[in-house]
Design an enzyme around this catalytic site. Structure first.
Site, PDB file in Angstrom:
ATOM      1  N   ARG A   1      58.155  21.920  -3.958  1.00 28.61           N
ATOM      2  CA  ARG A   1      58.257  22.514  -5.279  1.00 28.61           C
ATOM      3  C   ARG A   1      58.589  21.441  -6.300  1.00 28.61           C
ATOM      4  NH1 ARG A   1      62.066  24.230  -8.574  1.00 28.61           N
ATOM      5  NH2 ARG A   1      63.814  24.059  -7.135  1.00 28.61           N
TER       6      ARG A   1
ATOM      7  N   HIS B   1      66.396  18.395  -1.713  1.00 27.85           N
ATOM      8  CA  HIS B   1      66.558  17.911  -3.081  1.00 27.85           C
ATOM      9  C   HIS B   1      67.228  16.542  -3.064  1.00 27.85           C
ATOM     10  CE1 HIS B   1      67.412  17.739  -7.291  1.00 27.85           C
ATOM     11  NE2 HIS B   1      66.760  18.862  -7.484  1.00 27.85           N
TER      12      HIS B   1
ATOM     13  N   ARG C   1      60.224  15.445  -5.608  1.00 25.56           N
ATOM     14  CA  ARG C   1      61.448  15.564  -4.814  1.00 25.56           C
ATOM     15  C   ARG C   1      61.284  15.109  -3.371  1.00 25.56           C
ATOM     16  NH1 ARG C   1      63.644  21.317  -7.250  1.00 25.56           N
ATOM     17  NH2 ARG C   1      64.092  20.408  -9.274  1.00 25.56           N
TER      18      ARG C   1
ATOM     19  N   LEU D   1      66.639  35.831 -11.371  1.00 26.24           N
ATOM     20  CA  LEU D   1      65.600  35.739 -12.402  1.00 26.24           C
ATOM     21  C   LEU D   1      64.449  36.682 -12.094  1.00 26.24           C
ATOM     22  CD1 LEU D   1      65.535  31.922 -13.104  1.00 26.24           C
ATOM     23  CD2 LEU D   1      66.280  33.729 -14.633  1.00 26.24           C
ATOM     24  N   ALA D   2      64.029  36.728 -10.838  1.00 30.09           N
ATOM     25  CA  ALA D   2      62.900  37.590 -10.490  1.00 30.09           C
ATOM     26  C   ALA D   2      63.315  39.062 -10.532  1.00 30.09           C
ATOM     27  CB  ALA D   2      62.351  37.212  -9.119  1.00 30.09           C
TER      28      ALA D   2
ATOM     29  N   SER E   1      71.539  17.957 -11.309  1.00 30.49           N
ATOM     30  CA  SER E   1      70.191  18.251 -11.794  1.00 30.49           C
ATOM     31  C   SER E   1      69.258  17.063 -11.645  1.00 30.49           C
ATOM     32  CB  SER E   1      70.237  18.632 -13.262  1.00 30.49           C
ATOM     33  OG  SER E   1      68.939  18.599 -13.792  1.00 30.49           O
TER      34      SER E   1
ATOM     35  N   GLY F   1      68.051  42.705  -5.484  1.00 33.34           N
ATOM     36  CA  GLY F   1      68.304  41.378  -6.049  1.00 33.34           C
ATOM     37  C   GLY F   1      68.239  41.434  -7.561  1.00 33.34           C
TER      38      GLY F   1
ATOM     39  N   HIS G   1      67.690  22.572  -0.405  1.00 38.86           N
ATOM     40  CA  HIS G   1      67.822  23.182  -1.718  1.00 38.86           C
ATOM     41  C   HIS G   1      67.061  24.495  -1.869  1.00 38.86           C
ATOM     42  CE1 HIS G   1      68.419  23.596  -5.931  1.00 38.86           C
ATOM     43  NE2 HIS G   1      67.181  23.341  -6.247  1.00 38.86           N
TER      44      HIS G   1
END
Lengths: 640, 247
Positions: free
Chosen positions: A441, A272, A336, A49-50, A290, A46, A407
């Site tokens: 989250r 979401h 959320r 970002l991580a 967003s 992968g 989401h």
């Protein structure tokens, strides 16, 4: 349905005060001599970002990194689509923010189902992430004085979200991608693009490599290493319609689960609230708007049921700004899960707008009047354009219509404080693990977690593993390696030999409808039981009747999808079992049997303040990790 | 709506390719262009014919995976990505030609899928700021004037889809490279490696077989993210400045 196993515990977090745990862990972690690091090969699967940040950082440290992504370029990982922003406790606004407050908000926002030690560390490194991104040239929004601008997000009352217009994920990902590119050029990272991990190689109980398929040639290859890092994102596509990219899949973590890694809290799925409603049966995926839009947009429905008048014809006093009414102190910025459920409740009660009554208005008329259109364009221009492109409606003129959608998945492979799974040498970072978000989250915290794991946490804990573990030399001739590879080949042959009548997509769509109806925004014992009866049948039908054309020795996108959908069909069952056994409501998991008289989620801390870590077997085995809340005492979450 | 799509079918990099016409009935103007291909592929699978291979992922216009030439235009008639193009841009009964990106720098893999890894190699040559992890100064220690930050952002929004290359009569990657060079050259952080960056990136661009820029402007016309034409002038200026000091 499942059996009880031994409790599980995180033994990696040092037993020192919360504020000192990460420093202590870093200090006690074994180091690897720089000259010895290049002798170690580390696989990173992968490049979001991580994974991107982890690969770049490990390579900088001197490890030989072998990196994989199924896309044609690391830059296309789905982190690129995150819009709103990234949180950091920098207190640049002097509005009372602190590491402790970010920690506090996150534990509370996660409905007390995350680990205090992990979340505190996340808040601690959050400031460093912004520093790192700025140093890399990430063009965050700035004020005229040249300093960074911030905004606020759902569930918090400070302005700690850093952003790059509506494309924060893209900009942060490009930053990580460029850092990774630098290491590729330097020869420290060996990149395999368009290559998909299909299994994990475990030798002597340790993760030692992967089996992968080159998606262009179909070639099956094995790659051996001293440690394996999974950064493969979430499994929201089990619902077919979601905001995830079409290629996002669960294969890597699911196959690792079947090799012994525990899967934690699979039922914690985030819905979401601000997604563009679906327009018809053809829909292939859903597009998110967003959450930052809720800073200036006001959410409302008509006061009258089934009111079909166009929104501009509905006078002010016939509108119900239900979030502002029900949650006066947070208003449109409630978390959320709360916002999503409120929208569903309004639609279920017949107040919904748009086709099928599955939508609520997100209205910018007041904000445009107050701030002027140019200011709104500067803040949300690209989102407005995107909305207009998809719906053919101009949100500057008429309110947007939004509806909740799948989401983000808070569940994932179980990891300890070191981000190590139950298989030694297998580390799991970003959305692929379960650790930091609890049952819900908060906005702008996924980017934070991905980068915290990749840039700062994993590089320290991986050192400890490599420095403290005796690893035998293994080669491709080892029995475990050959067996794993053979099983991957057999499975592909088996898929191609079904030669049935139904397309892969038709199975995936059916699975998705089943999951959304019975395990979506609200869940009941009855519905979950019904879905649990259907899933094994559907899985059997899949293996009896799926049609995959073409061969295995070429680019074959149907074969890729089939491989992934087969895994979703297994994961779905565990997800349902988890949802059924958790007899409480919390965060994204709302069991209708467990609600307060006001219709809010009713947690049961006495019985369910634990992480459900599932071990794979004929029947899943439940291992409980009790959660201790020493600093943020569980309370009924209130946003009124 | 009823449409006819004529799609470039090519079994592999070395195979011959040709346009094949397929009727698609019963599609809705609210569908995206890629959903049209989805519907077609379901029809093909039912008929026992191999579905059309095409690249796509986020379907939100941001990952840069998708991209086909539609009726001779990269990403089709609207200024957006193929995934965000909707059928309402076409009329009932239309015949639509769909082809892969065509450029020397982008070899065809299968059907509509091409190899764009050359763009990654241009970035690998120097499209970054050297900033090892864990040693960055506080973010507020480096103020950036808002106009610079905004223009840097405008250029940083490039999604690397390759439409600019496909639209250019020379198959040039100038706009892509210009976007990255402009983004980084506007920021104080990357200053020390500014000259080397542009030299290395332009050298790689040439080595990868992309053509030269003749200021035709087709790239800008097809760019779904509106990367400004002026960025190419910035690239030329940066390159000339750097060339004078090339060692």
């Amino acid at each position: 349905m499942y059996v009880e196993g031994n409790p599980i515990a995180d033994t990696a977090a040092p037993q020192v005060p919360l504020e000192k745990r990460w420093d202590e862990r870093k200090f006690t972690a074994k180091l690897v001599n720089p000259a010895n690091r290049r002798k170690h090969r580390v696989i990173v699967v992968g490049t979001g970002l991580a994974g991107g940040s982890a690969g770049a950082t490990l390579a900088e440290q001197g490890y030989h990194v072998v990196q994989f992504c199924f896309q044609d370029s690391p830059r296309r990982a789905h982190s690129v689509a995150a819009q709103g922003g990234i949180n950091a406790a920098k207190n640049y606004r002097n509005d009372g923010d602190s590491t402790y407050r970010l920690f506090y908000d996150t534990v509370k926002g996660g409905d007390f189902r995350s680990r205090e030690s992990n979340v505190y560390r996340l808040a601690q490194v959050s400031g460093q992430i912004i520093d790192q991104a700025v140093a890399q040239g990430v063009p965050f929004a700035r004020e005229y004085g040249g300093l960074l601008d911030t905004r606020s997000f759902g569930g918090v009352q400070v302005q700690r979200t850093f952003y790059a217009r509506g494309q924060t994920g893209q900009q942060l990902l490009i930053g990580a991608y460029q850092a990774l590119s630098r290491q590729i050029d330097a020869g420290n990272v060996e990149l395999h693009a368009r290559t998909e991990m299909l299994d994990l190689i475990v030798v002597d109980g340790k993760a030692r490599g992967i089996v992968a398929r080159d998606l262009i040639t179909g070639e099956i290859t094995t790659h051996l290493a001293d440690a394996v890092v999974l950064a493969t994102g979430g499994y929201g596509n089990v619902f077919y319609l979601s905001t995830n990219a079409k290629g996002s899949n669960a294969t890597a973590i699911w196959r690792a689960h079947k090799r012994g890694a525990y899967f934690a809290n699979p039922c914690f799925t985030q819905i979401h609230p601000t997604c563009i409603p679906r327009s018809g049966e053809h829909q292939s995926k859903l597009t998110l708007m967003s959450e930052s839009l809720r800073n200036d947009g006001r959410i409302w429905v008509p006061k009258r049921q089934s009111d079909t008048r166009p929104p501009q014809d509905i006078p002010e006093d016939e509108r119900d700004y239900y979030l502002e009414r029900q949650y006066p102190s947070f208003g449109n910025l409630v978390p959320r899960d709360i916002a999503s459920r409120a929208a569903k409740n309004m639609c279920d009660a017949g107040y919904g707008v748009g086709p099928g009554g599955l939508g609520v208005y997100l209205d910018f008329a007041d904000a445009i009047k107050r701030l002027g259109r140019p200011a709104i364009e500067a803040r949300y221009g690209n989102l407005f354009d995107m909305y207009q492109r998809i719906t053919a409606e101009d949100p500057y003129q008429v309110p947007m219509r939004i509806y909740p959608a799948i989401h983000y998945t808070m569940g994932g492979l179980w990891v300890d404080y070191d981000l190590q799974s139950t298989i030694p040498g297998l580390f799991v970072i970003g959305e692929a693990n379960f650790s930091d978000h609890g049952a819900n989250r908060l906005g702008a915290s996924a980017l934070m977690q991905g980068l915290a794991d990749g840039y700062f946490v994993l590089p320290a804990t991986l050192n400890d593993y490599l420095g403290g573990t005796k690893l035998d030399t293994i080669d491709a001739g080892r029995e475990e390696v050959r067996n794993t590879e053979a099983q991957v080949r057999q499975r592909i042959e088996k898929l191609l030999n079904v030669k049935g009548k139904r397309s892969v997509d038709s199975f995936h769509r059916e699975l998705g409808v089943l999951m959304w109806d019975y395990c979506g925004m609200s869940r009941t014992r009855e519905g979950l039981t019904k879905a649990l009866e259907r899933i094994p049948e559907l899985r059997a039908e899949f293996w009896r009747d799926v049609r995959i054309l073409g061969s295995k020795d070429e680019l074959n996108q149907e074969l890729e999808k089939a491989n992934r959908v087969a895994d979703f069909l297994e994961l779905a069952e565990l997800l349902l079992i988890d949802a059924l056994h958790r007899e409480e409501s919390c965060g994204g998991h709302f069991r209708e049997e467990h609600q307060t008289p006001e219709g809010e989620a009713q947690r049961d801390d006495g019985n369910f303040a634990y992480v459900a870590a599932w071990e794979h077997g004929e029947i899943p085995v439940l291992h409980r990790e009790e959660l201790a809340f020493e600093h943020v005492h569980p309370t009924q979450r209130s946003y009124t | 709506m009823k449409l006819t799509v004529r799609i470039w079918r090519q079994a592999g990099p070395k195979a011959d390719g040709k346009l094949v016409a397929y009727p698609v009935d019963d599609v809705s103007p609210d569908m995206s262009f890629l959903e049209l291909l989805d519907v077609l592929n379901q029809d093909l699978i039912a008929a026992g014919e191999e579905p059309v291979a095409f690249d796509h992922d986020c379907r939100e216009g941001i990952c840069g995976s998708c991209g086909v030439v539609i009726n001779g235009q990269a990403h089709g008639p609207e200024r957006t990505t193929s995934c965000q193009l909707h059928l309402r841009s076409f009329s009932d009964g239309d015949t639509i030609d769909v082809e892969p990106w065509r450029a020397k720098g982008f070899p065809i893999i299968k059907d509509l899928v091409v190899d764009r890894s050359a763009l990654d190699r241009i970035v690998q040559a120097g499209g970054y700021i050297t900033a090892p992890t864990g040693s960055a100064p506080d973010a507020h220690a480096t103020p950036v004037p808002k106009p610079s930050a905004d223009l840097a952002f405008d250029n940083a929004t490039c999604i690397g889809c390759g439409a600019c290359v496909a639209a250019c009569p020379n198959g040039s990657a100038m706009l892509f490279t210009a976007a990255k060079v402009t983004h980084l050259s506007l920021l104080p952080q990357g200053e020390p490696e500014r000259a080397q960056r542009v030299l290395d990136m332009v050298d790689t661009m040439d080595d990868e077989g992309f053509g030269g820029c003749t200021n035709t402007g087709e790239c800008v016309g097809s760019c779904p993210k509106g990367i400004p034409f002026a960025s190419i002038a910035t690239l030329n200026r940066e390159f000339l400045k750097a060339s004078r000091t090339r060692r």
